[in-house]
Design a protein around this motif. Structure first.
Motif, PDB file in Angstrom:
ATOM      1  N   LEU A 268       0.763  -1.153   0.234  1.00 35.06           N
ATOM      2  CA  LEU A 268      -0.147   0.057   0.133  1.00 35.06           C
ATOM      3  C   LEU A 268       0.854   1.306   0.082  1.00 35.06           C
ATOM      4  O   LEU A 268       0.408   2.362  -0.748  1.00 35.06           O
ATOM      5  CB  LEU A 268      -1.035   0.174   1.135  1.00 35.06           C
ATOM      6  CG  LEU A 268      -2.091  -1.019   0.971  1.00 35.06           C
ATOM      7  CD1 LEU A 268      -2.737  -1.176   2.683  1.00 35.06           C
ATOM      8  CD2 LEU A 268      -3.212  -0.825   0.013  1.00 35.06           C
ATOM      9  N   GLU A 269       1.957   1.268   0.921  1.00 34.50           N
ATOM     10  CA  GLU A 269       2.845   2.308   0.838  1.00 34.50           C
ATOM     11  C   GLU A 269       3.423   2.843  -0.622  1.00 34.50           C
ATOM     12  O   GLU A 269       4.121   3.791  -0.786  1.00 34.50           O
ATOM     13  CB  GLU A 269       3.911   2.160   1.994  1.00 34.50           C
ATOM     14  CG  GLU A 269       3.664   2.240   3.253  1.00 34.50           C
ATOM     15  CD  GLU A 269       4.523   2.160   4.354  1.00 34.50           C
ATOM     16  OE1 GLU A 269       5.285   1.597   3.950  1.00 34.50           O
ATOM     17  OE2 GLU A 269       4.022   2.259   5.357  1.00 34.50           O
ATOM     18  N   PHE A 270       3.550   1.727  -1.447  1.00 39.66           N
ATOM     19  CA  PHE A 270       4.096   1.787  -2.582  1.00 39.66           C
ATOM     20  C   PHE A 270       3.288   2.788  -3.731  1.00 39.66           C
ATOM     21  O   PHE A 270       3.829   3.481  -4.460  1.00 39.66           O
ATOM     22  CB  PHE A 270       4.311   0.347  -3.297  1.00 39.66           C
ATOM     23  CG  PHE A 270       5.331   0.687  -4.911  1.00 39.66           C
ATOM     24  CD1 PHE A 270       6.326   0.767  -4.983  1.00 39.66           C
ATOM     25  CD2 PHE A 270       4.233   0.187  -5.884  1.00 39.66           C
ATOM     26  CE1 PHE A 270       6.902   0.868  -6.069  1.00 39.66           C
ATOM     27  CE2 PHE A 270       4.901   0.626  -7.052  1.00 39.66           C
ATOM     28  CZ  PHE A 270       6.142   0.760  -7.180  1.00 39.66           C
ATOM     29  N   PHE A 271       2.024   2.451  -3.465  1.00 40.86           N
ATOM     30  CA  PHE A 271       0.936   3.413  -4.169  1.00 40.86           C
ATOM     31  C   PHE A 271       0.330   4.431  -3.532  1.00 40.86           C
ATOM     32  O   PHE A 271      -0.286   5.370  -4.169  1.00 40.86           O
ATOM     33  CB  PHE A 271      -0.091   2.278  -4.842  1.00 40.86           C
ATOM     34  CG  PHE A 271       0.069   1.279  -5.584  1.00 40.86           C
ATOM     35  CD1 PHE A 271       0.708   1.732  -7.153  1.00 40.86           C
ATOM     36  CD2 PHE A 271       0.413   0.027  -4.909  1.00 40.86           C
ATOM     37  CE1 PHE A 271       1.081   0.573  -7.516  1.00 40.86           C
ATOM     38  CE2 PHE A 271       0.977  -1.107  -6.016  1.00 40.86           C
ATOM     39  CZ  PHE A 271       1.347  -0.697  -7.195  1.00 40.86           C
ATOM     40  N   LEU A 272       0.472   4.616  -1.967  1.00 41.02           N
ATOM     41  CA  LEU A 272      -0.084   5.816  -1.184  1.00 41.02           C
ATOM     42  C   LEU A 272       0.873   6.371  -0.614  1.00 41.02           C
ATOM     43  O   LEU A 272       1.908   5.745  -0.164  1.00 41.02           O
ATOM     44  CB  LEU A 272      -1.277   5.042  -0.608  1.00 41.02           C
ATOM     45  CG  LEU A 272      -2.331   4.313  -1.318  1.00 41.02           C
ATOM     46  CD1 LEU A 272      -3.354   3.644  -0.394  1.00 41.02           C
ATOM     47  CD2 LEU A 272      -3.195   5.328  -2.147  1.00 41.02           C
ATOM     48  N   LYS A 273       0.496   7.371  -0.086  1.00 43.31           N
ATOM     49  CA  LYS A 273       1.480   8.194   1.010  1.00 43.31           C
ATOM     50  C   LYS A 273       1.563   7.280   2.213  1.00 43.31           C
ATOM     51  O   LYS A 273       0.749   6.849   2.847  1.00 43.31           O
ATOM     52  CB  LYS A 273       0.955   9.535   1.444  1.00 43.31           C
ATOM     53  CG  LYS A 273       1.033  10.446   0.457  1.00 43.31           C
ATOM     54  CD  LYS A 273       0.446  11.790   0.612  1.00 43.31           C
ATOM     55  CE  LYS A 273       0.987  12.372   1.915  1.00 43.31           C
ATOM     56  NZ  LYS A 273       0.750  13.817   2.425  1.00 43.31           N
TER      57      LYS A 273
ATOM     58  N   SER B 212      -1.177   5.853   9.471  1.00 45.37           N
ATOM     59  CA  SER B 212      -2.151   6.312  10.108  1.00 45.37           C
ATOM     60  C   SER B 212      -3.369   5.063  10.454  1.00 45.37           C
ATOM     61  O   SER B 212      -3.795   4.827  11.643  1.00 45.37           O
ATOM     62  CB  SER B 212      -3.108   7.712   9.500  1.00 45.37           C
ATOM     63  OG  SER B 212      -4.204   7.992  10.435  1.00 45.37           O
ATOM     64  N   VAL B 213      -3.722   4.636   9.243  1.00 44.77           N
ATOM     65  CA  VAL B 213      -4.343   3.416   9.346  1.00 44.77           C
ATOM     66  C   VAL B 213      -4.070   2.377  10.349  1.00 44.77           C
ATOM     67  O   VAL B 213      -4.667   1.647  11.065  1.00 44.77           O
ATOM     68  CB  VAL B 213      -4.742   2.946   7.954  1.00 44.77           C
ATOM     69  CG1 VAL B 213      -6.016   1.546   8.069  1.00 44.77           C
ATOM     70  CG2 VAL B 213      -5.463   3.968   7.160  1.00 44.77           C
TER      71      VAL B 213
ATOM     72  N   PHE C 196      -6.109   5.950  -3.890  1.00 46.40           N
ATOM     73  CA  PHE C 196      -5.718   5.569  -5.136  1.00 46.40           C
ATOM     74  C   PHE C 196      -6.447   5.837  -6.211  1.00 46.40           C
ATOM     75  O   PHE C 196      -5.860   6.223  -7.130  1.00 46.40           O
ATOM     76  CB  PHE C 196      -5.427   4.031  -4.802  1.00 46.40           C
ATOM     77  CG  PHE C 196      -4.780   3.409  -5.934  1.00 46.40           C
ATOM     78  CD1 PHE C 196      -3.315   3.555  -6.218  1.00 46.40           C
ATOM     79  CD2 PHE C 196      -5.439   2.725  -7.081  1.00 46.40           C
ATOM     80  CE1 PHE C 196      -2.744   2.896  -7.200  1.00 46.40           C
ATOM     81  CE2 PHE C 196      -4.925   2.130  -8.098  1.00 46.40           C
ATOM     82  CZ  PHE C 196      -3.316   2.314  -8.165  1.00 46.40           C
ATOM     83  N   CYS C 197      -7.711   5.398  -6.411  1.00 46.83           N
ATOM     84  CA  CYS C 197      -8.552   5.730  -7.415  1.00 46.83           C
ATOM     85  C   CYS C 197      -8.519   7.298  -7.716  1.00 46.83           C
ATOM     86  O   CYS C 197      -8.492   7.643  -9.111  1.00 46.83           O
ATOM     87  CB  CYS C 197      -9.948   5.240  -7.173  1.00 46.83           C
ATOM     88  SG  CYS C 197      -9.978   3.566  -7.003  1.00 46.83           S
ATOM     89  N   SER C 198      -8.472   7.979  -6.928  1.00 47.40           N
ATOM     90  CA  SER C 198      -8.322   9.427  -7.336  1.00 47.40           C
ATOM     91  C   SER C 198      -7.032  10.059  -7.953  1.00 47.40           C
ATOM     92  O   SER C 198      -7.183  10.994  -8.731  1.00 47.40           O
ATOM     93  CB  SER C 198      -8.861  10.363  -6.164  1.00 47.40           C
ATOM     94  OG  SER C 198      -7.725  10.375  -5.130  1.00 47.40           O
ATOM     95  N   VAL C 199      -6.170   9.487  -7.714  1.00 50.54           N
ATOM     96  CA  VAL C 199      -4.889   9.633  -8.494  1.00 50.54           C
ATOM     97  C   VAL C 199      -4.828   8.958  -9.677  1.00 50.54           C
ATOM     98  O   VAL C 199      -4.225   9.620 -10.604  1.00 50.54           O
ATOM     99  CB  VAL C 199      -3.556   9.374  -7.215  1.00 50.54           C
ATOM    100  CG1 VAL C 199      -2.308   9.344  -8.244  1.00 50.54           C
ATOM    101  CG2 VAL C 199      -3.676   9.932  -6.161  1.00 50.54           C
ATOM    102  N   PHE C 200      -5.147   7.706  -9.781  1.00 47.11           N
ATOM    103  CA  PHE C 200      -5.122   7.133 -10.993  1.00 47.11           C
ATOM    104  C   PHE C 200      -6.427   7.116 -11.755  1.00 47.11           C
ATOM    105  O   PHE C 200      -7.100   6.483 -12.221  1.00 47.11           O
ATOM    106  CB  PHE C 200      -4.330   5.678 -10.808  1.00 47.11           C
ATOM    107  CG  PHE C 200      -2.996   5.594 -10.659  1.00 47.11           C
ATOM    108  CD1 PHE C 200      -1.932   5.816 -11.660  1.00 47.11           C
ATOM    109  CD2 PHE C 200      -2.575   5.452  -9.395  1.00 47.11           C
ATOM    110  CE1 PHE C 200      -0.799   5.797 -11.409  1.00 47.11           C
ATOM    111  CE2 PHE C 200      -1.230   5.484  -9.011  1.00 47.11           C
ATOM    112  CZ  PHE C 200      -0.268   5.695  -9.989  1.00 47.11           C
TER     113      PHE C 200
END
Length: 123
Positions: free
Chosen positions: A70-75, A81-82, A119-123
């Motif tokens: 998840l960290e590869f694709f998100l901050k 935090s999650v 993720f979907c909002s970025v890609f």
């Protein structure tokens, strides 16, 4: 000129492949986490707090396995935090704090859904 076009197409194809693979991987990781959250909620509502505690431990372990993906694709801060909130769920797996557990499970589920949305909002 043709080599530049080929390189541009290969870069575009790589980005598209990364986006598609990332979508499936992020969806899979968040779906697994949400299923485990629902299982822990069902056990707690049935009064099986020992089983809910075990399910929360499995939930945290499963999320930790997917955390780097998840960290590869998100901050990293968002995923961390999650993770922090998921680690805190174990404190609520007893009869005295059933309502707090339900609230924290709902909060964690919303945060996990937010990961996929980000993720979907970025890609």
């Amino acid at each position: 000129m043709k080599s530049r076009v080929r390189i541009a197409w290969s870069i575009l194809a790589t980005v598209a492949l990364l986006a598609v693979c990332g979508h499936f991987l992020v969806h899979w990781a968040t779906h697994q986490t949400l299923e485990r959250l629902d299982a822990a909620r069902a056990s707690a509502q049935a009064g099986q707090f020992e089983q809910a505690s075990v399910q929360v431990e499995e939930l945290v372990a499963g999320f930790e396995r997917h955390e780097h993906l998840l960290e590869f694709f998100l901050k990293r801060e968002t995923v961390a935090s999650v993770s922090v909130n998921l680690h805190g769920l174990a404190a609520y797996t007893n009869d005295d704090s059933i309502y707090d557990l339900a609230s924290e499970l709902d909060k964690a589920a919303q945060q996990v859904r937010m990961l996929e949305h980000l993720f979907c909002s970025v890609f």
